[in-house]
Design a protein around this motif. Structure first.
Motif, PDB file in Angstrom:
ATOM      1  N   UNK A 255       0.838  -1.197   0.000  1.00  0.00           N
ATOM      2  CA  UNK A 255       0.000   0.000   0.000  1.00  0.00           C
ATOM      3  C   UNK A 255       0.872   1.246   0.000  1.00  0.00           C
ATOM      4  N   UNK A 256       0.292   2.376  -0.381  1.00  0.00           N
ATOM      5  CA  UNK A 256       1.025   3.641  -0.425  1.00  0.00           C
ATOM      6  C   UNK A 256       1.553   3.975   0.961  1.00  0.00           C
ATOM      7  N   UNK A 257       2.701   4.583   0.998  1.00  0.00           N
ATOM      8  CA  UNK A 257       3.320   4.939   2.265  1.00  0.00           C
ATOM      9  C   UNK A 257       2.551   6.068   2.945  1.00  0.00           C
ATOM     10  N   UNK A 258       2.546   6.049   4.244  1.00  0.00           N
ATOM     11  CA  UNK A 258       1.945   7.149   4.972  1.00  0.00           C
ATOM     12  C   UNK A 258       2.821   8.380   4.828  1.00  0.00           C
ATOM     13  N   UNK A 259       2.228   9.533   4.979  1.00  0.00           N
ATOM     14  CA  UNK A 259       2.959  10.780   4.748  1.00  0.00           C
ATOM     15  C   UNK A 259       4.125  10.945   5.723  1.00  0.00           C
ATOM     16  N   UNK A 260       4.046  10.314   6.905  1.00  0.00           N
ATOM     17  CA  UNK A 260       5.111  10.490   7.883  1.00  0.00           C
ATOM     18  C   UNK A 260       6.306   9.590   7.609  1.00  0.00           C
ATOM     19  N   UNK A 261       6.147   8.586   6.752  1.00  0.00           N
ATOM     20  CA  UNK A 261       7.262   7.707   6.440  1.00  0.00           C
ATOM     21  C   UNK A 261       8.233   8.398   5.500  1.00  0.00           C
ATOM     22  N   UNK A 262       9.467   7.919   5.515  1.00  0.00           N
ATOM     23  CA  UNK A 262      10.497   8.530   4.682  1.00  0.00           C
ATOM     24  C   UNK A 262      10.312   8.159   3.216  1.00  0.00           C
ATOM     25  N   UNK A 263      10.691   9.067   2.361  1.00  0.00           N
ATOM     26  CA  UNK A 263      10.757   8.804   0.925  1.00  0.00           C
ATOM     27  C   UNK A 263      12.134   8.213   0.632  1.00  0.00           C
ATOM     28  N   UNK A 264      12.151   7.095  -0.104  1.00  0.00           N
ATOM     29  CA  UNK A 264      13.406   6.392  -0.378  1.00  0.00           C
ATOM     30  C   UNK A 264      13.831   6.620  -1.826  1.00  0.00           C
ATOM     31  N   UNK A 265      15.029   7.172  -1.997  1.00  0.00           N
ATOM     32  CA  UNK A 265      15.657   7.306  -3.317  1.00  0.00           C
ATOM     33  C   UNK A 265      16.749   6.246  -3.399  1.00  0.00           C
ATOM     34  N   UNK A 335      10.694  -1.292  -1.713  1.00  0.00           N
ATOM     35  CA  UNK A 335      10.621  -0.305  -0.626  1.00  0.00           C
ATOM     36  C   UNK A 335      10.958   1.110  -1.092  1.00  0.00           C
ATOM     37  N   UNK A 336      11.411   1.237  -2.328  1.00  0.00           N
ATOM     38  CA  UNK A 336      11.854   2.541  -2.839  1.00  0.00           C
ATOM     39  C   UNK A 336      10.705   3.322  -3.465  1.00  0.00           C
ATOM     40  N   UNK A 337      10.903   4.637  -3.545  1.00  0.00           N
ATOM     41  CA  UNK A 337       9.929   5.509  -4.199  1.00  0.00           C
ATOM     42  C   UNK A 337      10.460   6.053  -5.520  1.00  0.00           C
TER      43      UNK A 337
END
Length: 443
Positions: A255-265, A335-337
């Protein structure tokens, strides 16, 4: 692969460069004395007429040991499995698959003979050329135990085995295909690995030219190769582009990450100068205010690791993590965005294709065949190689716009599923092979 019981003399053939390579060197040194053409015909001089049939026997040749680590291994493995799934028999002729029949014990003697040949003929010698002559002749010597008449198709995966197979195939005239996996002498000149105007340039350029001109057909990894191959003498009718295919199982998307989770590059690549990591770090330093809730994962090992770690320390990029070499790439991508590959010189990177299958927003560069599979602002974002400012702008766009990230990612996945699977690659290459089976004697 199976070997025949054919017996050979214990004396090696004359280990000098092939006539076409001597001819190139003669031209470089201004010699006019012709070298007597060596005879390299098999005992059976019959030319085999190939008939249409369902299954084929295919010989894939490579100058390097197999299996090994790298993109070429992945390609050969994928091609073999794809063709076998279509019912064909595929053998791989790699040096570690062949009997050396005592030839390695004569290495020093043979290399000294080759050196003396160059000294007597030209007054000098090149260690790189001497080494390559030995390696090519060694491969040829070992491959002579393979019954070429058994195969319907020979598919060379490098310029060196294309040259060797051209010699061994003279009496059989089997369809000889060639897939270059790099820009050959052109690239080595670009990165100053060969001196412009040197004997080495003349020698290796002759190898390139022979590989493309003597092949029945060339299967190119991308359209970007076409102008270079044309300049080496490839006719358009002898050239087909087939993109690399992979099988990449990543499992169901979470599922989409919650806004408080980190964005992974994530950047997945060997840590080498041409992969452009330093430009990524320069770009990140330009958008430091955007990275509060971001982690950057650097996956891979290489000679530049210490230098790149120091660069991150100097730029105070505390959210960059070097994960080293990993086998769980699908999980990392899941796990990446955002996936970034800031390469400055590439052909068709497997890591980009993996990110496409993983349905990730991709930022990469205008290198090689990358723009052929990543359309800017449709299936990813494209920056110019070495342009840190532009890379920073592209990163900012994706960090700010999750809707665009999802759109780019979905378009990339759709393209990959349609064009970049092993099944698709194998079917297209099979069609090229089959086109020769109804023809009689090949030129």
């Amino acid at each position: 692969m199976e070997m025949t019981d054919r017996q050979y003399s214990t004396q090696p053939p004359l280990f000098i460069p092939y006539p076409h390579l001597v001819s190139a060197m003669d031209q470089y040194y201004g010699l006019t004395t012709a070298l007597k053409k060596e005879k390299n015909k098999p005992d059976n001089q019959k030319s085999f007429e190939l008939k249409q049939k369902k299954n084929m026997k295919i010989l894939i040749t490579t100058f390097w040991n197999y299996p090994f680590v790298g993109g070429l291994q992945n390609y050969i493995t994928a091609l073999k499995s794809g063709l076998e799934s279509l019912g064909h028999i595929v053998h791989i002729a790699a040096p570690n698959h062949l009997e050396n029949d005592g030839i390695d014990g004569m290495r020093q003697t043979i290399m000294e003979d080759v050196k003396q040949f160059f000294v007597k003929r030209y007054g000098s010698f090149s260690e790189k050329i001497i080494q390559n002559v030995w390696q090519m002749r060694r491969y040829e010597w070992m491959l002579k135990c393979v019954d070429i008449s058994r195969y319907d198709i020979i598919h060379a995966q490098d310029r060196f085995t294309a040259n060797v197979m051209c010699q061994l195939n003279e009496g059989y005239q089997k369809p000889l295909l060639f897939t270059p996996h790099g820009f050959m002498t052109h690239t080595r000149l670009k990165f100053n690995l060969i001196e412009k105007g040197s004997a080495e340039e003349a020698y290796f350029l002759a190898i390139d030219q022979k590989a493309v001109q003597s092949s029945t057909h060339i299967i190119s990894l991308c359209e970007y190769f076409r102008p270079l191959l044309n300049s080496l003498g490839t006719e358009e009718s002898k050239l087909t582009t087939v993109y690399t295919g992979i099988d990449f199982g990543i499992g169901p998307q979470g599922k989409s990450k919650k806004t408080k989770e980190k964005t992974i590059i994530t950047c997945i690549s060997r840590l080498r100068p041409r992969k452009g990591h330093k430009y990524l770090f320069e770009a990140l330093s330009l958008i430091r205010n955007k990275l509060e809730n971001v982690e950057i994962w650097i996956v891979g090992e290489g000679s530049m690791r210490e230098e790149l770690e120091r660069q991150c320390q100097d730029l105070q990029l505390e959210n960059v993590y070097f994960l080293g070499k990993r086998k769980n790439i699908p999980k990392i991508l899941k796990r990446s965005d955002i996936f970034v590959l800031p390469t400055t010189s590439d052909t068709l990177p497997i890591s980009v294709i993996e990110a496409m299958f993983a349905r990730k927003a991709i930022i990469t560069t205008n290198c090689g065949g990358i723009p052929e599979i990543i359309q800017d602002n449709h299936s990813g974002l494209i920056a110019e190689p070495g342009n840190s400012q532009q890379l920073a702008e592209k990163l900012t766009i994706l960090l700010d716009d999750s809707v665009l990230r999802n759109s780019l990612a979905q378009n990339a996945k759709c393209f990959a599923e349609q064009h970049l699977t092993i099944a698709s690659m194998a079917r297209k290459i099979e069609e090229v092979y089959q086109s020769f089976l109804h023809r009689g004697e090949m030129q």
